[in-house]
Design a protein around this motif. Structure first.
Motif, short mmCIF file in Angstrom:
data_model
loop_
_atom_site.label_atom_id
_atom_site.label_comp_id
_atom_site.label_asym_id
_atom_site.label_seq_id
_atom_site.Cartn_x
_atom_site.Cartn_y
_atom_site.Cartn_z
N HIS A 175 0.82 -1.21 0.00
CA HIS A 175 0.00 0.00 0.00
C HIS A 175 0.86 1.26 0.00
N GLU A 176 2.10 1.13 0.42
CA GLU A 176 3.02 2.27 0.43
C GLU A 176 3.78 2.31 -0.89
N THR B 232 -13.59 2.37 -1.02
CA THR B 232 -13.82 1.29 -1.98
C THR B 232 -12.51 0.84 -2.59
N LEU B 233 -12.33 -0.48 -2.66
CA LEU B 233 -11.21 -1.09 -3.35
C LEU B 233 -11.71 -1.52 -4.72
N TYR B 234 -11.06 -1.03 -5.78
CA TYR B 234 -11.43 -1.38 -7.16
C TYR B 234 -10.39 -2.37 -7.68
N VAL B 235 -10.80 -3.60 -7.95
CA VAL B 235 -9.90 -4.63 -8.45
C VAL B 235 -9.79 -4.43 -9.97
N ILE B 236 -8.72 -3.77 -10.39
CA ILE B 236 -8.51 -3.43 -11.79
C ILE B 236 -7.97 -4.62 -12.57
N LYS B 237 -6.98 -5.29 -12.02
CA LYS B 237 -6.35 -6.45 -12.67
C LYS B 237 -6.23 -7.56 -11.64
N LEU B 238 -6.62 -8.75 -12.04
CA LEU B 238 -6.43 -9.94 -11.22
C LEU B 238 -5.88 -11.03 -12.13
N ALA B 239 -4.76 -11.60 -11.74
CA ALA B 239 -4.13 -12.62 -12.58
C ALA B 239 -3.62 -13.74 -11.69
N TYR B 240 -3.48 -14.92 -12.29
CA TYR B 240 -2.97 -16.05 -11.52
C TYR B 240 -2.16 -16.97 -12.42
N ASP B 241 -1.33 -17.76 -11.78
CA ASP B 241 -0.51 -18.75 -12.47
C ASP B 241 -1.41 -19.92 -12.84
N GLU B 242 -1.59 -20.14 -14.12
CA GLU B 242 -2.48 -21.21 -14.57
C GLU B 242 -1.99 -22.59 -14.14
N VAL C 161 -3.43 3.42 -4.54
CA VAL C 161 -3.06 2.18 -5.24
C VAL C 161 -2.76 1.12 -4.20
N MET C 162 -3.21 -0.09 -4.46
CA MET C 162 -2.93 -1.22 -3.58
C MET C 162 -2.68 -2.45 -4.44
N LEU C 163 -1.59 -3.13 -4.18
CA LEU C 163 -1.30 -4.39 -4.85
C LEU C 163 -1.34 -5.50 -3.81
N SER C 164 -1.67 -6.69 -4.26
CA SER C 164 -1.60 -7.84 -3.36
C SER C 164 -1.15 -9.05 -4.15
N ARG C 165 -0.59 -10.00 -3.43
CA ARG C 165 -0.18 -11.23 -4.08
C ARG C 165 -0.27 -12.38 -3.09
N GLY D 270 -10.71 -4.20 8.30
CA GLY D 270 -10.10 -3.80 9.57
C GLY D 270 -8.80 -3.05 9.39
N GLN D 271 -7.96 -3.51 8.50
CA GLN D 271 -6.63 -2.94 8.36
C GLN D 271 -6.62 -1.60 7.64
N TYR D 272 -7.50 -1.43 6.65
CA TYR D 272 -7.46 -0.21 5.83
C TYR D 272 -8.74 0.61 5.91
#
Length: 189
Positions: A34-35, A108-118, A85-89, A139-141
């Motif tokens: 988030h930073e 509101t968190l807007y999930v712009i891109k979501l990808a995964y290892d097939e 901006v927030m990224l997660s993995r 809780g955290q944000y």
């Protein structure tokens, strides 16, 4: 937990099975950036996982398009320092199996891109990452809503609230000549 109760019994069962499979994997890590410094550090990994599957093969991944790379770089520069901006993995044994690129605004968190290892599909990495995000951001944000932005068929399993919008495209003389357009989604009242 109240939200989870709105999901179908079958989907809740699938999430539980995926959670149990993940629990048997070595060194499962869920991370949120988030930073600005953390975002810059995680971004290459998110871009790589997005390009590893069908988007990379089709040439539609961010890494395949310099204009998209520039767009996302400018977006991060403009919004990351303000918490926009927030990224997660989700990682298993040091390997990223899913990642998200999100924007944040007005609780509101807007999930712009979501990808995964097939190759990790048996672990349901996209859903596993979304579930962990759902459980952690409130809780955290202090975020209250998640907007899945778009409507791929698998999003329907999450039982989202559908908000109808009008799509308005503006094409001025200068925009039309270059083939560009501006699209604005306006919530219907």
């Amino acid at each position: 937990e109240d939200y989870a109760a709105t999901l179908s019994t079958n989907f809740r069962s699938n999430l539980n099975k995926a959670r149990n499979k993940l629990a048997r994997e070595p060194a499962v890590e869920f991370e949120i950036a988030h930073e600005p410094g953390a975002i810059q550090a995680m971004l290459p990994d998110i871009l790589q996982i997005e390009a590893s599957g069908w988007k990379g093969t089709a040439g539609t991944a961010i890494l395949n398009d310099p204009r998209l790379m520039d767009f996302y770089s400018r977006q991060i520069a403009a919004f990351a320092s303000r918490g926009g901006v927030m990224l997660s993995r989700l990682r298993v044994d040091g390997h990223t199996i899913s990642g998200e690129y999100c924007m944040v605004d007005s609780q509101t968190l807007y999930v712009i891109k979501l990808a995964y290892d097939e190759n990790a599909a048996r672990l349901a990495p996209g859903n596993a990452l979304l579930e962990r995000m759902f459980r952690s951001i409130h809780g955290q944000y202090g975020l209250r809503y998640i907007n899945l932005v778009g409507s791929p068929p698998w999003f329907a399993q999450w039982n989202p609230v559908r908000v109808p919008v009008w799509r308005v495209q503006i094409c001025g003389p200068g925009l039309r000549a270059r083939g560009d357009r501006i699209t604005i989604n306006v919530q219907k009242k």
